[in-house]
Design a protein around this motif. Sequence first.
Motif, PDB file in Angstrom:
ATOM      1  N   ALA A   1      -9.847  -5.891   5.052  1.00 29.24           N
ATOM      2  CA  ALA A   1     -10.357  -4.667   5.659  1.00 29.24           C
ATOM      3  C   ALA A   1     -10.134  -3.508   4.705  1.00 29.24           C
ATOM      4  O   ALA A   1      -9.427  -3.638   3.704  1.00 29.24           O
ATOM      5  CB  ALA A   1      -9.638  -4.370   6.987  1.00 29.24           C
ATOM      6  N   MET A   2     -10.735  -2.366   5.058  1.00 35.18           N
ATOM      7  CA  MET A   2     -10.381  -1.112   4.416  1.00 35.18           C
ATOM      8  C   MET A   2      -9.194  -0.552   5.184  1.00 35.18           C
ATOM      9  O   MET A   2      -9.239  -0.471   6.421  1.00 35.18           O
ATOM     10  CB  MET A   2     -11.560  -0.147   4.474  1.00 35.18           C
ATOM     11  CG  MET A   2     -11.318   1.162   3.736  1.00 35.18           C
ATOM     12  SD  MET A   2     -11.303   0.941   1.942  1.00 35.18           S
ATOM     13  CE  MET A   2     -13.078   0.850   1.637  1.00 35.18           C
ATOM     14  N   TYR A   3      -8.157  -0.196   4.459  1.00 37.75           N
ATOM     15  CA  TYR A   3      -6.948   0.325   5.078  1.00 37.75           C
ATOM     16  C   TYR A   3      -6.858   1.836   4.844  1.00 37.75           C
ATOM     17  O   TYR A   3      -7.030   2.304   3.720  1.00 37.75           O
ATOM     18  CB  TYR A   3      -5.714  -0.372   4.499  1.00 37.75           C
ATOM     19  CG  TYR A   3      -5.511  -1.760   5.048  1.00 37.75           C
ATOM     20  CD1 TYR A   3      -6.372  -2.794   4.704  1.00 37.75           C
ATOM     21  CD2 TYR A   3      -4.480  -2.044   5.938  1.00 37.75           C
ATOM     22  CE1 TYR A   3      -6.209  -4.068   5.219  1.00 37.75           C
ATOM     23  CE2 TYR A   3      -4.298  -3.313   6.457  1.00 37.75           C
ATOM     24  CZ  TYR A   3      -5.169  -4.316   6.100  1.00 37.75           C
ATOM     25  OH  TYR A   3      -5.000  -5.587   6.622  1.00 37.75           O
TER      26      TYR A   3
ATOM     27  N   LEU B   1       0.838  -1.188   0.000  1.00 41.31           N
ATOM     28  CA  LEU B   1       0.000   0.000   0.000  1.00 41.31           C
ATOM     29  C   LEU B   1       0.878   1.245   0.000  1.00 41.31           C
ATOM     30  O   LEU B   1       1.946   1.258   0.606  1.00 41.31           O
ATOM     31  CB  LEU B   1      -0.907   0.026   1.231  1.00 41.31           C
ATOM     32  CG  LEU B   1      -1.783  -1.196   1.468  1.00 41.31           C
ATOM     33  CD1 LEU B   1      -2.684  -0.960   2.674  1.00 41.31           C
ATOM     34  CD2 LEU B   1      -2.598  -1.544   0.247  1.00 41.31           C
ATOM     35  N   SER B   2       0.393   2.275  -0.674  1.00 48.86           N
ATOM     36  CA  SER B   2       1.073   3.565  -0.695  1.00 48.86           C
ATOM     37  C   SER B   2       0.113   4.652  -0.247  1.00 48.86           C
ATOM     38  O   SER B   2      -1.100   4.540  -0.438  1.00 48.86           O
ATOM     39  CB  SER B   2       1.571   3.891  -2.112  1.00 48.86           C
ATOM     40  OG  SER B   2       2.487   2.929  -2.571  1.00 48.86           O
ATOM     41  N   CYS B   3       0.675   5.695   0.334  1.00 51.04           N
ATOM     42  CA  CYS B   3      -0.121   6.847   0.761  1.00 51.04           C
ATOM     43  C   CYS B   3       0.658   8.097   0.388  1.00 51.04           C
ATOM     44  O   CYS B   3       1.688   8.407   0.998  1.00 51.04           O
ATOM     45  CB  CYS B   3      -0.379   6.800   2.255  1.00 51.04           C
ATOM     46  SG  CYS B   3      -1.185   8.269   2.927  1.00 51.04           S
ATOM     47  N   ALA B   4       0.176   8.788  -0.635  1.00 53.72           N
ATOM     48  CA  ALA B   4       0.820  10.014  -1.090  1.00 53.72           C
ATOM     49  C   ALA B   4       0.281  11.194  -0.295  1.00 53.72           C
ATOM     50  O   ALA B   4      -0.935  11.394  -0.216  1.00 53.72           O
ATOM     51  CB  ALA B   4       0.571  10.214  -2.576  1.00 53.72           C
TER      52      ALA B   4
ATOM     53  N   THR C   1      -8.241   2.291   1.136  1.00 55.83           N
ATOM     54  CA  THR C   1      -8.066   1.362   0.026  1.00 55.83           C
ATOM     55  C   THR C   1      -8.397  -0.033   0.533  1.00 55.83           C
ATOM     56  O   THR C   1      -7.989  -0.429   1.622  1.00 55.83           O
ATOM     57  CB  THR C   1      -6.637   1.443  -0.552  1.00 55.83           C
ATOM     58  OG1 THR C   1      -6.536   0.636  -1.716  1.00 55.83           O
ATOM     59  CG2 THR C   1      -5.582   1.001   0.450  1.00 55.83           C
ATOM     60  N   GLN C   2      -9.181  -0.766  -0.254  1.00 55.00           N
ATOM     61  CA  GLN C   2      -9.699  -2.059   0.189  1.00 55.00           C
ATOM     62  C   GLN C   2      -8.676  -3.170  -0.052  1.00 55.00           C
ATOM     63  O   GLN C   2      -8.102  -3.268  -1.145  1.00 55.00           O
ATOM     64  CB  GLN C   2     -10.997  -2.388  -0.543  1.00 55.00           C
ATOM     65  CG  GLN C   2     -11.596  -3.735  -0.195  1.00 55.00           C
ATOM     66  CD  GLN C   2     -12.109  -3.803   1.229  1.00 55.00           C
ATOM     67  OE1 GLN C   2     -12.674  -2.835   1.742  1.00 55.00           O
ATOM     68  NE2 GLN C   2     -11.930  -4.953   1.876  1.00 55.00           N
ATOM     69  N   VAL C   3      -8.493  -3.994   0.959  1.00 51.63           N
ATOM     70  CA  VAL C   3      -7.667  -5.193   0.853  1.00 51.63           C
ATOM     71  C   VAL C   3      -8.555  -6.394   1.155  1.00 51.63           C
ATOM     72  O   VAL C   3      -9.206  -6.437   2.202  1.00 51.63           O
ATOM     73  CB  VAL C   3      -6.480  -5.150   1.840  1.00 51.63           C
ATOM     74  CG1 VAL C   3      -5.764  -6.489   1.865  1.00 51.63           C
ATOM     75  CG2 VAL C   3      -5.519  -4.035   1.453  1.00 51.63           C
TER      76      VAL C   3
END
Length: 122
Positions: A91-93, A20-23, A116-118
């Motif tokens: 989960a939703m992350y 996962l990335s978070c900009a 973001t859904q995992v």
Amino acid sequence: QVQLVESGGGSVQAGGSLRLSCAASGYTYSSYYMGWFRQAPGKERERVATISSDGSTSYAGSVKGRFTISKDNTKNTLYLQMNSLKPEDTAMYYCAADPGFSRLWLGRADYWGQGTQVTVSS
């Protein structure tokens, strides 16, 4: 205006990996505490991992040894490498950021992404 935008979620089989990335934008990224949280349907949001401005990290017991949180200050991006995924990781992350560690730790961060859904299948 502070913005956090997650990406990288998806569907994988148990044992697989995702990153996962978070900009982040709109604030002094390197000085903030950041973290990943998740929320499964019908469950409370839980803290997954945090990273301090000095790079020190913490993890929930359920993900320790499988997940790695990191950040790239040159790209203003937070990451969560997830290995050996299990169905219970579904989960939703969300990524979150706050100038204060205690607020982040308690899930009361000022800034949150949209999630973001995992999904991990057995």
